[in-house]
Scaffold this active site. Structure first.
Site, mmCIF file in Angstrom:
data_model
loop_
_atom_site.group_PDB
_atom_site.id
_atom_site.type_symbol
_atom_site.label_atom_id
_atom_site.label_comp_id
_atom_site.label_asym_id
_atom_site.label_seq_id
_atom_site.Cartn_x
_atom_site.Cartn_y
_atom_site.Cartn_z
ATOM 1 N N ASP A 147 -9.313 15.766 40.872
ATOM 2 C CA ASP A 147 -9.956 17.037 41.233
ATOM 3 C C ASP A 147 -10.375 17.830 40.004
ATOM 4 O O ASP A 147 -9.822 17.699 38.918
ATOM 5 C CB ASP A 147 -9.057 17.917 42.115
ATOM 6 C CG ASP A 147 -9.099 17.519 43.581
ATOM 7 O OD1 ASP A 147 -10.045 16.809 43.975
ATOM 8 O OD2 ASP A 147 -8.194 17.912 44.338
ATOM 9 N N ARG A 148 -11.385 18.673 40.230
ATOM 10 C CA ARG A 148 -11.972 19.577 39.237
ATOM 11 C C ARG A 148 -12.766 18.823 38.173
ATOM 12 O O ARG A 148 -13.976 18.938 38.108
ATOM 13 C CB ARG A 148 -10.922 20.507 38.618
ATOM 14 C CG ARG A 148 -10.308 21.467 39.618
ATOM 15 C CD ARG A 148 -9.543 22.560 38.907
ATOM 16 N NE ARG A 148 -8.944 23.497 39.830
ATOM 17 C CZ ARG A 148 -9.553 24.558 40.361
ATOM 18 N NH1 ARG A 148 -10.812 24.790 40.068
ATOM 19 N NH2 ARG A 148 -8.917 25.362 41.175
ATOM 20 N N ARG A 176 -0.404 32.335 44.061
ATOM 21 C CA ARG A 176 -1.476 31.454 44.523
ATOM 22 C C ARG A 176 -1.861 31.698 45.975
ATOM 23 O O ARG A 176 -2.903 31.234 46.423
ATOM 24 C CB ARG A 176 -1.035 29.986 44.418
ATOM 25 C CG ARG A 176 -0.750 29.523 43.037
ATOM 26 C CD ARG A 176 -0.142 28.127 43.059
ATOM 27 N NE ARG A 176 0.301 27.756 41.735
ATOM 28 C CZ ARG A 176 -0.448 27.158 40.822
ATOM 29 N NH1 ARG A 176 -1.692 26.863 41.097
ATOM 30 N NH2 ARG A 176 0.037 26.858 39.643
ATOM 31 N N ASP A 218 -0.835 18.089 34.124
ATOM 32 C CA ASP A 218 -2.135 17.947 34.783
ATOM 33 C C ASP A 218 -3.182 17.386 33.827
ATOM 34 O O ASP A 218 -3.310 17.857 32.693
ATOM 35 C CB ASP A 218 -2.645 19.304 35.267
ATOM 36 C CG ASP A 218 -1.692 20.021 36.218
ATOM 37 O OD1 ASP A 218 -0.476 19.845 36.088
ATOM 38 O OD2 ASP A 218 -2.182 20.773 37.070
ATOM 39 N N HIS A 266 -6.378 16.406 35.566
ATOM 40 C CA HIS A 266 -7.508 16.911 36.366
ATOM 41 C C HIS A 266 -8.867 16.289 36.036
ATOM 42 O O HIS A 266 -9.835 16.990 35.758
ATOM 43 C CB HIS A 266 -7.599 18.431 36.214
ATOM 44 C CG HIS A 266 -6.766 19.172 37.218
ATOM 45 N ND1 HIS A 266 -6.882 18.995 38.578
ATOM 46 C CD2 HIS A 266 -5.788 20.093 37.052
ATOM 47 C CE1 HIS A 266 -6.015 19.774 39.203
ATOM 48 N NE2 HIS A 266 -5.326 20.445 38.306
ATOM 49 N N ASP A 317 -1.480 16.001 39.685
ATOM 50 C CA ASP A 317 -2.792 16.623 39.455
ATOM 51 C C ASP A 317 -3.611 15.856 38.418
ATOM 52 O O ASP A 317 -4.120 16.422 37.454
ATOM 53 C CB ASP A 317 -2.646 18.095 39.043
ATOM 54 C CG ASP A 317 -2.410 19.006 40.243
ATOM 55 O OD1 ASP A 317 -2.059 18.491 41.319
ATOM 56 O OD2 ASP A 317 -2.568 20.226 40.107
ATOM 57 N N HIS A 362 1.396 22.075 36.807
ATOM 58 C CA HIS A 362 0.845 22.925 37.870
ATOM 59 C C HIS A 362 0.118 24.174 37.392
ATOM 60 O O HIS A 362 -0.640 24.758 38.145
ATOM 61 C CB HIS A 362 2.003 23.310 38.809
ATOM 62 C CG HIS A 362 1.622 23.871 40.144
ATOM 63 N ND1 HIS A 362 0.555 23.418 40.883
ATOM 64 C CD2 HIS A 362 2.202 24.842 40.890
ATOM 65 C CE1 HIS A 362 0.496 24.096 42.024
ATOM 66 N NE2 HIS A 362 1.477 24.961 42.054
ATOM 67 N N ASN A 401 0.018 18.751 43.773
ATOM 68 C CA ASN A 401 -0.592 19.395 44.945
ATOM 69 C C ASN A 401 -2.057 19.001 45.115
ATOM 70 O O ASN A 401 -2.631 19.188 46.194
ATOM 71 C CB ASN A 401 -0.451 20.919 44.869
ATOM 72 C CG ASN A 401 -1.247 21.524 43.738
ATOM 73 O OD1 ASN A 401 -1.036 21.211 42.572
ATOM 74 N ND2 ASN A 401 -2.173 22.415 44.062
ATOM 75 N N HIS A 402 -2.683 18.439 44.069
ATOM 76 C CA HIS A 402 -4.067 17.978 44.208
ATOM 77 C C HIS A 402 -4.164 16.511 44.609
ATOM 78 O O HIS A 402 -5.273 16.010 44.787
ATOM 79 C CB HIS A 402 -4.862 18.237 42.928
ATOM 80 C CG HIS A 402 -5.423 19.617 42.870
ATOM 81 N ND1 HIS A 402 -6.668 19.940 43.349
ATOM 82 C CD2 HIS A 402 -4.877 20.778 42.425
ATOM 83 C CE1 HIS A 402 -6.883 21.240 43.195
ATOM 84 N NE2 HIS A 402 -5.813 21.765 42.638
ATOM 85 N N HIS A 416 6.155 18.386 40.035
ATOM 86 C CA HIS A 416 4.881 19.032 39.730
ATOM 87 C C HIS A 416 4.953 20.554 39.785
ATOM 88 O O HIS A 416 4.517 21.241 38.863
ATOM 89 C CB HIS A 416 3.790 18.534 40.667
ATOM 90 C CG HIS A 416 2.458 19.143 40.363
ATOM 91 N ND1 HIS A 416 1.740 18.818 39.222
ATOM 92 C CD2 HIS A 416 1.737 20.106 40.993
ATOM 93 C CE1 HIS A 416 0.632 19.537 39.189
ATOM 94 N NE2 HIS A 416 0.600 20.318 40.240
#
Length: 478
Positions: free
Chosen positions: A253-254, A381, A221, A223, A250, A408, A282-283, A331
């Site tokens: 995002d964020r 999660r 990730d 991000h 990923d 992840h 997943n993002h 991922h």
């Protein structure tokens, strides 16, 4: 349980609070867990652990802990608040709404709670509206986009892009992004369209080797932490004909430079399609992007169409990469059924299902996590599930693999080797969201297919906070 147990447990809670204050979330969880083992009738132990789980994105565990705290004390406002935040993070807005209402009922003058309640009510209404107008098979966003007709302004001061990607354009793009500039939207659309066509044609599981005289770097990730991505390239070398890269999902995002990362990775993919690989995370999905900032960032820096074409390209990305027939890189993790094989991944038609949904192979590949206990367990999660070392062992043995490499999850040292060496997690966003004191890591793989782990620290970045473009103000509380 004696007063001595409570005293000892409270001392452990204090240590947990200290670790939490120092952003050492896993250590905080350990201390709170030890406190609960000594005395499990104190709601604050569970509520505090819920907050640490939220920081670790273990939202399912956070919901469970907050619920236990409320079983012990139904008036415990912090537990309602934390359960609401955790449910919001996994898009369970209706459950979150109940808890925000409970907070406002008990604290009618709590202005922040009233704001969060109003925001949550708005999210529930938006979700219901989107569901009502949802089209089962939406048309391609590229069809209504005439890229050739878009004019580049005469005063554009960057390198021009023709019909092919060039290293000169990438070098200029990196400098522009470092200086807070954008590339022209025409060029961004060109990049996304070219890469969408490339990755759509790739198999669901890309299969690659590492040729003599070359090596491959696997990153987890990132991000939206653009300046940390550049640090990887500075330390480890930029992509080249002899240095391949694989980014394991990923990348958006964020962090608040998600468009910069996505465009840079895509530009490299276009320049070297057989030496640069991207797995979906997943993002790279609509529901996450609408909440965690990427949609808002696309709108702020470009326009709504930019998000639509990115979204379509994300659904075209492969879900896994098989390296040298020894390492499966994906991922999230493994599956709910032991019979699932590499052939099942090969046969999976990801183009029939643009978003992963709540069940099935695609969801599991993007969302699952390892656990230390044997067997399978509920997801920490609140989405997917967890798999134990025995599950990993059987999967690797049945498919002739040495290990799976996944991402992840934050790892404080940047990576972790688990399940007797068969499950490797790599995470490449150091000082994640500017709030976790973790390192980043990446993995180098040479022709002998041995794994070399490199750990690195975060680097400074301009003063823009994570989640700066998030549409959901509730998440700013996390």
């Amino acid at each position: 349980m004696s007063s001595a147990d409570l005293e000892a447990a409270t001392a452990l809670k204090v240590q947990g609070n200290k670790a939490f204050a120092e952003h050492e979330w896993p250590t905080a969880v350990e201390f709170y867990t030890q406190a609960i083992a000594k005395y499990d009738h104190e709601p604050s132990f569970f509520s505090n652990r819920a907050q640490a789980h939220i920081k670790l994105e273990s939202y399912g565990f956070a919901v469970a802990d907050a619920t236990k705290a409320l079983e012990l004390d139904s008036s415990y406002i912090k537990a309602y608040w934390r359960r609401a935040l955790a449910n919001t993070a996994i898009l369970n807005y209706k459950d979150a709404l109940k808890d925000f209402k409970a907070v406002v009922k008990r604290e009618p003058n709590n202005r922040d709670a009233k704001l969060k309640l109003a925001e949550c009510e708005k999210l529930v209404r938006r979700l219901e509206f989107e569901k009502a107008i949802e089209v089962s098979d939406p048309p391609s966003a590229f069809e209504e986009l005439d890229i050739d007709a878009i004019k580049v302004d005469d005063n554009y001061d960057g390198v021009k892009l023709g019909n092919e990607m060039t290293q000169e354009f990438i070098d200029d793009m990196i400098e522009r992004f470092k200086n807070g500039k954008k590339i022209h939207r025409k060029y961004a659309f060109q990049i996304i369209k070219a890469v969408n066509d490339l990755v759509y044609a790739e198999p669901t599981m890309v299969e690659i080797g590492v040729d003599k005289g070359t090596h491959l770097t696997v990153c987890g990730d990132t991000h939206g932490q653009f300046f940390d991505l550049l640090e990887i390239f500075r330390l480890n070398g930029y992509p080249s004909d002899t240095h391949a890269y694989l980014f394991n999902g990923d990348f958006v995002d964020r962090g608040s430079w998600s468009t910069e990362i996505a465009l840079l990775l895509y530009a490299y993919k276009w320049l070297r399609p057989n030496r640069f690989f991207i797995n979906r995370g997943n993002h790279e999905t609509d529901d996450m992007n609408k909440v965690y900032g990427f949609e808002g960032e696309c709108r702020a820096k470009y326009n709504e169409t930019m998000f639509k074409v990115f979204s379509e390209s994300f659904s075209s990305l492969p879900l896994a990469t098989l390296v040298g027939n020894k390492y499966l890189v994906l991922h999230g993790g493994l599956f709910s059924d032991d019979k699932t094989s590499l052939d099942d991944i090969r046969k999976l038609n990801r183009h029939n299902q643009r978003q992963p949904g709540q069940q099935g192979l695609m969801m599991e590949m993007l969302w699952t996590d390892p656990q230390t206990e044997p067997g399978r367990g509920p997801s920490k999660r609140g989405v997917g599930m967890q798999f134990g070392p025995d599950v990993t062992k059987r999967f690797c043995e049945n498919n002739g693999l040495e290990a799976i490499i996944r991402s992840h999850e934050v790892r404080m040292d940047g990576y972790e080797v688990e399940h007797d060496g068969r499950c490797i997690t790599v995470f490449s966003a150091p000082k994640y969201c500017d709030s976790t004191e973790n390192k980043g890591a990446f993995i180098n793989i040479g022709p002998e297919l041995k794994l070399e782990y490199r750990v690195f620290e975060a680097v400074p970045h301009p003063d823009i906070k994570p989640m700066a473009y998030a549409q959901n103000s509730i998440l700013s509380m996390m």
